[in-house]
Design an enzyme around this catalytic site. Structure first.
Site, PDB file in Angstrom:
ATOM      1  N   ASP A 149       7.396  -2.122  -8.601  1.00  0.00           N
ATOM      2  CA  ASP A 149       6.154  -2.814  -8.245  1.00  0.00           C
ATOM      3  C   ASP A 149       4.951  -1.879  -8.219  1.00  0.00           C
ATOM      4  O   ASP A 149       3.834  -2.288  -8.530  1.00  0.00           O
ATOM      5  CB  ASP A 149       6.291  -3.468  -6.866  1.00  0.00           C
ATOM      6  CG  ASP A 149       7.322  -4.577  -6.858  1.00  0.00           C
ATOM      7  OD1 ASP A 149       7.453  -5.262  -7.892  1.00  0.00           O
ATOM      8  OD2 ASP A 149       7.995  -4.749  -5.833  1.00  0.00           O
ATOM      9  N   LYS A 150       5.164  -0.644  -7.797  1.00  0.00           N
ATOM     10  CA  LYS A 150       4.056   0.292  -7.626  1.00  0.00           C
ATOM     11  C   LYS A 150       4.586   1.710  -7.637  1.00  0.00           C
ATOM     12  O   LYS A 150       5.707   1.977  -7.177  1.00  0.00           O
ATOM     13  CB  LYS A 150       3.322   0.035  -6.294  1.00  0.00           C
ATOM     14  CG  LYS A 150       2.232   1.056  -5.981  1.00  0.00           C
ATOM     15  CD  LYS A 150       1.606   0.826  -4.608  1.00  0.00           C
ATOM     16  CE  LYS A 150       0.611   1.939  -4.303  1.00  0.00           C
ATOM     17  NZ  LYS A 150      -0.053   1.752  -2.995  1.00  0.00           N
ATOM     18  N   GLU A 199      -6.751   8.726   6.509  1.00  0.00           N
ATOM     19  CA  GLU A 199      -5.605   7.831   6.726  1.00  0.00           C
ATOM     20  C   GLU A 199      -4.704   8.264   7.876  1.00  0.00           C
ATOM     21  O   GLU A 199      -4.133   9.352   7.871  1.00  0.00           O
ATOM     22  CB  GLU A 199      -4.780   7.716   5.444  1.00  0.00           C
ATOM     23  CG  GLU A 199      -3.684   6.673   5.525  1.00  0.00           C
ATOM     24  CD  GLU A 199      -3.078   6.345   4.172  1.00  0.00           C
ATOM     25  OE1 GLU A 199      -2.197   5.476   4.112  1.00  0.00           O
ATOM     26  OE2 GLU A 199      -3.489   6.952   3.156  1.00  0.00           O
ATOM     27  N   GLY A 216      -5.911   0.805  -2.220  1.00  0.00           N
ATOM     28  CA  GLY A 216      -6.977   0.064  -2.873  1.00  0.00           C
ATOM     29  C   GLY A 216      -8.272   0.831  -2.681  1.00  0.00           C
ATOM     30  O   GLY A 216      -8.687   1.075  -1.540  1.00  0.00           O
ATOM     31  N   GLU A 243      -1.836  -4.131  -4.495  1.00  0.00           N
ATOM     32  CA  GLU A 243      -1.429  -2.758  -4.172  1.00  0.00           C
ATOM     33  C   GLU A 243      -1.338  -2.568  -2.662  1.00  0.00           C
ATOM     34  O   GLU A 243      -0.401  -1.952  -2.145  1.00  0.00           O
ATOM     35  CB  GLU A 243      -2.439  -1.778  -4.771  1.00  0.00           C
ATOM     36  CG  GLU A 243      -2.115  -0.316  -4.516  1.00  0.00           C
ATOM     37  CD  GLU A 243      -3.195   0.622  -5.033  1.00  0.00           C
ATOM     38  OE1 GLU A 243      -3.241   1.770  -4.556  1.00  0.00           O
ATOM     39  OE2 GLU A 243      -3.991   0.206  -5.892  1.00  0.00           O
ATOM     40  N   ARG A 350      -6.885  14.104   0.515  1.00  0.00           N
ATOM     41  CA  ARG A 350      -8.208  14.767   0.540  1.00  0.00           C
ATOM     42  C   ARG A 350      -8.069  16.155   1.143  1.00  0.00           C
ATOM     43  O   ARG A 350      -8.731  16.512   2.107  1.00  0.00           O
ATOM     44  CB  ARG A 350      -9.245  13.972   1.342  1.00  0.00           C
ATOM     45  CG  ARG A 350      -9.447  12.532   1.027  1.00  0.00           C
ATOM     46  CD  ARG A 350      -9.692  12.211  -0.444  1.00  0.00           C
ATOM     47  NE  ARG A 350      -8.750  11.138  -0.793  1.00  0.00           N
ATOM     48  CZ  ARG A 350      -8.906   9.871  -0.457  1.00  0.00           C
ATOM     49  NH1 ARG A 350      -9.982   9.483   0.180  1.00  0.00           N
ATOM     50  NH2 ARG A 350      -7.997   8.981  -0.776  1.00  0.00           N
ATOM     51  N   GLY A 364      -4.105  11.493  -5.877  1.00  0.00           N
ATOM     52  CA  GLY A 364      -3.235  10.517  -6.517  1.00  0.00           C
ATOM     53  C   GLY A 364      -3.877   9.151  -6.550  1.00  0.00           C
ATOM     54  O   GLY A 364      -4.857   8.884  -5.842  1.00  0.00           O
ATOM     55  N   GLU A 379     -10.444   7.504 -10.658  1.00  0.00           N
ATOM     56  CA  GLU A 379     -10.195   7.405  -9.221  1.00  0.00           C
ATOM     57  C   GLU A 379      -9.720   8.744  -8.657  1.00  0.00           C
ATOM     58  O   GLU A 379     -10.172   9.181  -7.593  1.00  0.00           O
ATOM     59  CB  GLU A 379      -9.165   6.319  -8.917  1.00  0.00           C
ATOM     60  CG  GLU A 379      -8.861   6.189  -7.431  1.00  0.00           C
ATOM     61  CD  GLU A 379      -7.897   5.066  -7.094  1.00  0.00           C
ATOM     62  OE1 GLU A 379      -7.084   5.254  -6.169  1.00  0.00           O
ATOM     63  OE2 GLU A 379      -7.959   4.019  -7.753  1.00  0.00           O
ATOM     64  N   LYS A 383     -11.532  11.172  -5.778  1.00  0.00           N
ATOM     65  CA  LYS A 383     -10.839  11.682  -4.590  1.00  0.00           C
ATOM     66  C   LYS A 383     -10.882  13.212  -4.550  1.00  0.00           C
ATOM     67  O   LYS A 383     -11.059  13.805  -3.483  1.00  0.00           O
ATOM     68  CB  LYS A 383      -9.401  11.169  -4.562  1.00  0.00           C
ATOM     69  CG  LYS A 383      -9.308   9.667  -4.316  1.00  0.00           C
ATOM     70  CD  LYS A 383      -7.892   9.145  -4.412  1.00  0.00           C
ATOM     71  CE  LYS A 383      -7.832   7.667  -4.081  1.00  0.00           C
ATOM     72  NZ  LYS A 383      -6.464   7.103  -4.233  1.00  0.00           N
TER      73      LYS A 383
END
Length: 418
Positions: A149-150, A199, A216, A243, A350, A364, A379, A383
């Site tokens: 899926d991801k 995060e 996302g 996602e 980061r 990533g 993306e 980052k």
């Protein structure tokens, strides 16, 4: 054979030989620095979600020895790598000092205006733009064939410098440029891991648990109207919502057996950083089991699909096959826990590792069936920009860097803070 993370290090000492007087954490919840090292723990965290695991037994024994040595309230600090089969990078300090976060940020902002950043001699990458986009395209094909899926695919940059970068100065710049992030500095055998992560993997206080997974992403704009439009587009992006949903569903599955009153918002909110918009979910729960502490819960969640993908085994296999370098601490977790079961663990994104030879960076992107390889490349560049800005470099100038390439002379010159 896939290169190991330490391959470019000048030396490969045990973590027991790392310098331990530099752990720092700046969090809205708790900010502190440590002094000295009582005991090092390098046991791999694999299986650490079980309280009877060898890893958790070693932690409990280390806490007991620390108390016997006269440390009344010991804490464990450090990092657990992305691959929990690899050695942990944890230690119990002899003491720690609480710090006022607002004062620390003020001092960091003042320090960031002085001095200079080191001259960059070259920028190296094992995955250039073509190589990274090819890996993304392969992953997309696998997903469209229903194989997974991801998956999160990352890339690394190695910046060689004329002199050893000043990790403290870089951390000050990171804090000044990203005041709302979680800031950290962790001693490693290879140097110092420092970063400004948005995060939160997990925070536990008493029986209460909080987590804020991010999945996302959209780039922010200097134009206020365009910035709002970017946020709105992200909030309604089917690709990004899918996602994010993969991540929150996996977290629900992992936390449900050990918590009650688990609340995961039905819809994610748009959360800003200095450079990016993220889809994030503010998760909270009450921990049921008495033997579930901050460290066992962190091991239960790490790594989430936000950093690896889903299903887990299939995603791990793609990362091992498609990423040219071992991640080491990148995508791991950084934080602390005490002997009462409280603690806080941050996702190591980061961030970069500062060493004698320069600084290694990682970024990533979450790949799903609707991913566009060029967009995912951009993306990761956005980052990487968090760390490149702290280095005084323009991420847009380095997006197409190739293996052992050299940036233009205007990028290599020494950059003085204004």
């Amino acid at each position: 054979m896939r290169p190991s993370y330490q391959e470019d290090a000048a030396a490969k000492p045990d973590f027991g030989h790392a310098h331990h007087d530099g752990f720092l954490l700046s969090s809205p919840y708790r900010s502190f620095r440590t002094e000295g090292c009582q005991e090092v723990i390098t046991h791999a965290a694999l299986g650490g979600e079980r309280s009877d695991s060898a890893f958790q037994n070693q932690v409990r024994q280390a806490f007991a020895r620390a108390r016997k040595a006269g440390i009344a309230h010991p804490i464990l600090v450090g990092a657990i790598p992305f691959d929990t089969r690899q050695p942990s990078m944890l230690f119990i300090p002899r003491s720690h000092t609480e710090i006022d976060r607002s004062h620390w940020l003020t001092e960091a902002h003042r320090a960031s205006r002085t001095g200079s950043t080191p001259s960059v001699l070259s920028v190296k990458a094992r995955a250039d733009e073509h190589g990274y986009q090819s890996a993304v395209a392969q992953a997309v094909r696998d997903m469209r064939e229903g194989k997974l899926d991801k998956v999160v695919l990352g890339r690394q940059l190695l910046l060689d410098t004329a002199q050893r970068p000043d990790a403290q100065r870089l951390l000050s710049r990171l804090m000044a440029q990203n005041p709302d992030s979680y800031h950290f500095s962790v001693p490693l055998p290879q140097g110092t891991l420092l970063g400004a992560s948005p995060e939160l993997l997990l925070r536990k206080q008493g029986h209460q648990l909080w987590s804020t997974p991010l999945a996302g992403t959209a780039r922010r704009s200097a134009d206020a109207m365009e910035d709002r439009l970017q946020a709105q587009a992200l909030q309604h992006s089917l690709k990004d919502l899918h996602e994010h949903r993969v991540v929150t569903q996996a977290i629900r599955q992992r936390l449900s057996p050990v918590t009650h009153q688990l609340h995961i918002p039905e819809h994610p909110e748009v959360m800003p950083t200095t450079r990016l918009w993220h889809l994030g979910s503010s998760i909270r729960a009450e921990v049921e089991a008495a033997d579930e502490d901050a460290l066992t819960l962190a091991c239960r969640l790490h790594p989430t699909p936000a950093l690896r993908g889903f299903p887990e085994l299939e995603a791990a296999e793609r990362i091992a096959r498609l990423e040219p370098e071992d991640r080491g601490p990148f995508g791991g977790i950084v934080g602390w826990c005490d002997d009462q079961g409280n603690g806080e663990w941050i996702v190591a994104i980061r961030c970069g590792v500062v060493s004698e030879r320069g600084i290694r960076l990682f970024a990533g992107a979450g790949i799903v069936a609707d991913s566009d390889p060029a967009s995912e490349w951009h993306e990761t560049a956005n980052k990487l920009g968090t760390m490149l800005e702290a280095f005084g470099l323009d991420s847009d100038r380095l997006m197409s860097v190739a293996t052992a390439s050299h940036p233009p002379s205007s990028v290599c010159q020494e950059h003085h803070a204004s």
